[in-house]
Design a protein around this motif. Structure first.
Motif, PDB file in Angstrom:
ATOM      1  N   LYS A   1       0.839  -1.194   0.000  1.00 26.32           N
ATOM      2  CA  LYS A   1       0.000   0.000   0.000  1.00 26.32           C
ATOM      3  C   LYS A   1       0.870   1.238   0.000  1.00 26.32           C
ATOM      4  N   TRP A   2       0.492   2.206  -0.841  1.00 28.05           N
ATOM      5  CA  TRP A   2       1.219   3.469  -0.939  1.00 28.05           C
ATOM      6  C   TRP A   2       0.278   4.610  -0.616  1.00 28.05           C
ATOM      7  N   PHE A   3       0.829   5.623   0.039  1.00 28.56           N
ATOM      8  CA  PHE A   3       0.032   6.752   0.508  1.00 28.56           C
ATOM      9  C   PHE A   3       0.390   7.990  -0.310  1.00 28.56           C
ATOM     10  N   MET A   4      -0.614   8.477  -1.055  1.00 27.04           N
ATOM     11  CA  MET A   4      -0.440   9.655  -1.905  1.00 27.04           C
ATOM     12  C   MET A   4      -0.861  10.913  -1.151  1.00 27.04           C
TER      13      MET A   4
ATOM     14  N   TRP B   1      -1.756  13.831  -2.395  1.00 28.02           N
ATOM     15  CA  TRP B   1      -2.795  14.582  -3.099  1.00 28.02           C
ATOM     16  C   TRP B   1      -3.253  13.764  -4.303  1.00 28.02           C
ATOM     17  N   GLY B   2      -4.250  14.267  -5.019  1.00 25.99           N
ATOM     18  CA  GLY B   2      -4.759  13.577  -6.193  1.00 25.99           C
ATOM     19  C   GLY B   2      -6.052  12.841  -5.905  1.00 25.99           C
ATOM     20  N   SER B   3      -6.484  12.047  -6.872  1.00 27.48           N
ATOM     21  CA  SER B   3      -7.769  11.354  -6.744  1.00 27.48           C
ATOM     22  C   SER B   3      -7.721  10.252  -5.696  1.00 27.48           C
ATOM     23  N   ASN B   4      -6.575   9.645  -5.498  1.00 29.08           N
ATOM     24  CA  ASN B   4      -6.442   8.563  -4.516  1.00 29.08           C
ATOM     25  C   ASN B   4      -5.618   9.004  -3.305  1.00 29.08           C
ATOM     26  N   GLN B   5      -5.843  10.228  -2.885  1.00 21.82           N
ATOM     27  CA  GLN B   5      -5.049  10.738  -1.780  1.00 21.82           C
ATOM     28  C   GLN B   5      -5.422  10.053  -0.481  1.00 21.82           C
ATOM     29  N   CYS B   6      -4.482  10.076   0.447  1.00 19.58           N
ATOM     30  CA  CYS B   6      -4.646   9.375   1.712  1.00 19.58           C
ATOM     31  C   CYS B   6      -5.494  10.183   2.692  1.00 19.58           C
ATOM     32  N   ASP B   7      -5.866   9.543   3.796  1.00 20.82           N
ATOM     33  CA  ASP B   7      -6.532  10.248   4.890  1.00 20.82           C
ATOM     34  C   ASP B   7      -5.478  11.036   5.642  1.00 20.82           C
TER      35      ASP B   7
ATOM     36  N   LYS C   1      10.240   4.057   2.176  1.00 20.88           N
ATOM     37  CA  LYS C   1       9.980   3.346   0.928  1.00 20.88           C
ATOM     38  C   LYS C   1       9.954   4.357  -0.216  1.00 20.88           C
ATOM     39  N   LEU C   2      10.441   3.935  -1.368  1.00 18.23           N
ATOM     40  CA  LEU C   2      10.463   4.773  -2.558  1.00 18.23           C
ATOM     41  C   LEU C   2       9.803   4.017  -3.702  1.00 18.23           C
ATOM     42  N   ALA C   3       8.890   4.702  -4.404  1.00 17.32           N
ATOM     43  CA  ALA C   3       8.195   4.093  -5.534  1.00 17.32           C
ATOM     44  C   ALA C   3       8.216   5.041  -6.720  1.00 17.32           C
ATOM     45  N   TYR C   4       7.871   4.516  -7.898  1.00 14.68           N
ATOM     46  CA  TYR C   4       7.864   5.323  -9.118  1.00 14.68           C
ATOM     47  C   TYR C   4       6.719   4.884 -10.023  1.00 14.68           C
ATOM     48  N   ARG C   5       6.362   5.753 -10.938  1.00 14.10           N
ATOM     49  CA  ARG C   5       5.447   5.444 -12.033  1.00 14.10           C
ATOM     50  C   ARG C   5       5.620   6.497 -13.111  1.00 14.10           C
ATOM     51  N   ASP C   6       5.090   6.229 -14.293  1.00 17.85           N
ATOM     52  CA  ASP C   6       5.282   7.123 -15.435  1.00 17.85           C
ATOM     53  C   ASP C   6       3.999   7.780 -15.921  1.00 17.85           C
ATOM     54  N   ASP C   7       2.906   7.587 -15.221  1.00 14.91           N
ATOM     55  CA  ASP C   7       1.671   8.313 -15.506  1.00 14.91           C
ATOM     56  C   ASP C   7       0.900   8.445 -14.210  1.00 14.91           C
ATOM     57  N   MET C   8      -0.196   9.195 -14.264  1.00 13.12           N
ATOM     58  CA  MET C   8      -0.922   9.522 -13.046  1.00 13.12           C
ATOM     59  C   MET C   8      -2.006   8.512 -12.684  1.00 13.12           C
ATOM     60  N   VAL C   9      -2.161   7.449 -13.458  1.00 10.28           N
ATOM     61  CA  VAL C   9      -3.250   6.504 -13.182  1.00 10.28           C
ATOM     62  C   VAL C   9      -2.740   5.104 -12.859  1.00 10.28           C
ATOM     63  N   SER C  10      -1.522   4.784 -13.241  1.00  9.70           N
ATOM     64  CA  SER C  10      -1.020   3.429 -13.013  1.00  9.70           C
ATOM     65  C   SER C  10      -0.639   3.234 -11.558  1.00  9.70           C
ATOM     66  N   GLU C  11      -0.381   1.971 -11.185  1.00 11.36           N
ATOM     67  CA  GLU C  11       0.007   1.646  -9.829  1.00 11.36           C
ATOM     68  C   GLU C  11       1.471   2.031  -9.587  1.00 11.36           C
ATOM     69  N   TRP C  12       1.756   2.253  -8.319  1.00  7.78           N
ATOM     70  CA  TRP C  12       3.132   2.567  -7.943  1.00  7.78           C
ATOM     71  C   TRP C  12       3.971   1.300  -7.905  1.00  7.78           C
TER      72      TRP C  12
END
Length: 498
Positions: free
Chosen positions: A61-64, A66-72, A137-148
């Motif tokens: 699980k990753w905590f964002m 901001w954005g559409s899937n932002q965390c509590d 933890k460090l994660a990456y992605r190349d667009d705003m909709v894919s999983e980390w």
């Protein structure tokens, strides 16, 4: 036997070569100062406090922030206490870069520094030698909709260095400590557009983890990356200088190979110095723009280490031969990869590592100053020995004063902005290339021949015939003879000293 080119050049030609080199040096500074932008950009990030159960630490699980899937989110730790949220359930989330931006391979690297905002409390003071434990933890992605995608995970320790400038009384509860910035993370290749950091400060009273670290209010991160515009200018310089040094290196070795003797040690070292400079110049960084080469920073340190090693070897051998030649006239020969797997590792994180790194920096500064002074002395010696007495130069006209303003690494010069930091990088880089170019050019064997014969066993009558034929005889103390100094060499050396 012919000497080096520098030994046979007239003062006029030597001055012309010096002026040309100075013009190229000035051009190298101007490329960085007037064309390139600032070398790096620093962005300040404030970590967002997300709420996530401690059981999620071993999950994906990753905590964002901001954005559409932002965390509590919670605003402060006081809110967490009011909601009975434990410290182990708070995740500090940072998205790199900020919203509506994206990273680029042209940025080359990401260096992240960390700083805590810690409030003073009489009941929760920072202990001497306090160490903060970080579960990161460090994660990456190349667009705003894919999983980390997880890139790295580590449990790190950082020692706090904080000062409280007020009296430690209840009156000053709530005032903040002044804490040093701590090294946090370094990524050697920016191959993805978005990065996400999740940081926990786990608390374990039994193991005494994160106890006595004060009342942490916020975490600030400073992300530093190279500017894309500067990267392009830098790559262009490397692409231009690579063939330049390669051509002079081939030319230098060809002149060595035309000699009727094997190359001496100094000539081999000069050639090796040219190879190491070419190794630095080869713009392999072009490939880092299209590939995830996290080892580029380590590779750059290796290349610089090889070059400086060869430079040191050159000066040791050069000085040794210089002293040997001086001695023969008087004595007649009698006498920058743990980060490949863990980007959160830093040598500055431990006391021993910090002292070691500072020692190397101080030692490097001392050596650089000594080297500069020694280089100035050697240049003075060369000009004094070759040029002799020089006529005084005509007085220069008084230059008009330039008014400029210094502001954050650049000068405002009339309507132009000069990037001082960029000019420093490109100028120093150009200086090293010009330095190696000048060494290979000036110390290449000269094709001027003195006398009708060139062998070391040439008789004196042959030299006398060369004098009668109108050829100029130039004897130097820098010619290395295979079988030692000849009798004529000894006699002339003695006369020169007298």
């Amino acid at each position: 036997m012919a000497g080096a080119i520098i030994e046979n050049m007239s003062t006029k030609k030597l001055v012309i070569v010096g002026v040309i080199l100075l013009l190229f040096q000035a051009f190298a500074f101007m490329v960085g100062g007037l064309i390139a932008p600032s070398p790096t950009t620093a962005v300040d990030y404030l970590a967002v406090k997300c709420v996530g159960k401690a059981s999620h630490r071993q999950e994906t699980k990753w905590f964002m922030p901001w954005g559409s899937n932002q965390c509590d989110k919670i605003q402060s730790f006081d809110e967490a206490v009011a909601k009975r949220i434990e410290a182990n359930d708070i995740v500090f989330a940072v998205h790199i870069p900020m919203s509506n931006n994206e990273m680029s391979p042209w940025f080359q690297f990401i260096l992240v520094m960390l700083q805590f905002d810690i409030a003073f409390k009489m009941t929760n003071q920072i202990k001497d030698g306090a160490i903060v434990n970080l579960d990161v933890k460090l994660a990456y992605r190349d667009d705003m909709v894919s999983e980390w995608n997880e890139m790295a995970r580590s449990f790190e320790k950082r020692k706090l260095h904080c000062n409280f400038t007020f009296p430690k009384t209840y009156v000053n509860d709530g005032r903040f400590y002044t804490c040093d910035v701590l090294p946090f993370m370094e990524v050697g290749s920016v191959a993805h557009k978005y990065y996400l950091l999740n940081i926990r400060l786990p608390v374990n009273e039994r193991k005494k983890i994160n106890l006595g670290i004060g009342d942490i209010k916020d975490i600030h991160l400073v992300g530093i990356h190279q500017n894309g515009g500067f990267t392009k200018v830098w790559f262009a310089m490397k692409s231009f200088l690579t063939p330049s040094i390669l051509i002079i290196m081939i030319w230098y070795w060809r002149r060595i190979s035309l000699m009727n003797r094997p190359p001496v040690l100094l000539e081999k070292v000069i050639f090796a110095l040219g190879i190491s400079m070419t190794f630095i110049n080869i713009p392999v960084e072009w490939f880092s723009v299209g590939f995830n080469w996290t080892w580029m920073l380590l590779f750059g340190d290796i290349r610089q280490g090889i070059f400086y090693s060869m430079l040191l070897s050159f000066w040791i051998i050069f000085c040794g031969e210089h002293l040997m030649v001086q001695g023969e006239a008087a004595e007649h020969w009698r006498h920058r990869g743990v980060q490949l797997t863990n980007p959160f590792y830093s040598i500055w994180a431990s006391d021993v590592g910090t002292e070691l790194a500072l020692s190397f920096i101080i030692l490097a500064g001392i050596c650089a100053c000594l080297y500069f002074l020694f280089l100035c002395f050697m240049v003075f010696q060369v000009f004094r020995n070759i040029s002799g007495k020089r006529t005084s130069l005509p007085a220069l006209s008084k230059a008009r004063r330039l008014h400029y303003e210094v502001n954050q690494g650049h000068w405002h010069w009339g309507g132009h902005t000069v990037q001082v930091n960029s000019a420093f990088f490109t100028g120093i880089y150009g200086m090293w290339n010009l330095y190696v170019f000048a060494i290979m050019f000036l110390y290449a064997p000269s094709h001027k021949h003195y006398g009708d014969e060139q062998s070391s066993g040439q008789c004196i009558t042959g030299i006398d015939e060369g004098v009668k034929s109108g050829e100029n005889i130039q004897l130097t103390t820098t010619v290395t003879h295979v079988d030692g100094p000849t009798e004529l060499y000894r006699m002339m050396g003695k006369e020169a000293q007298e």
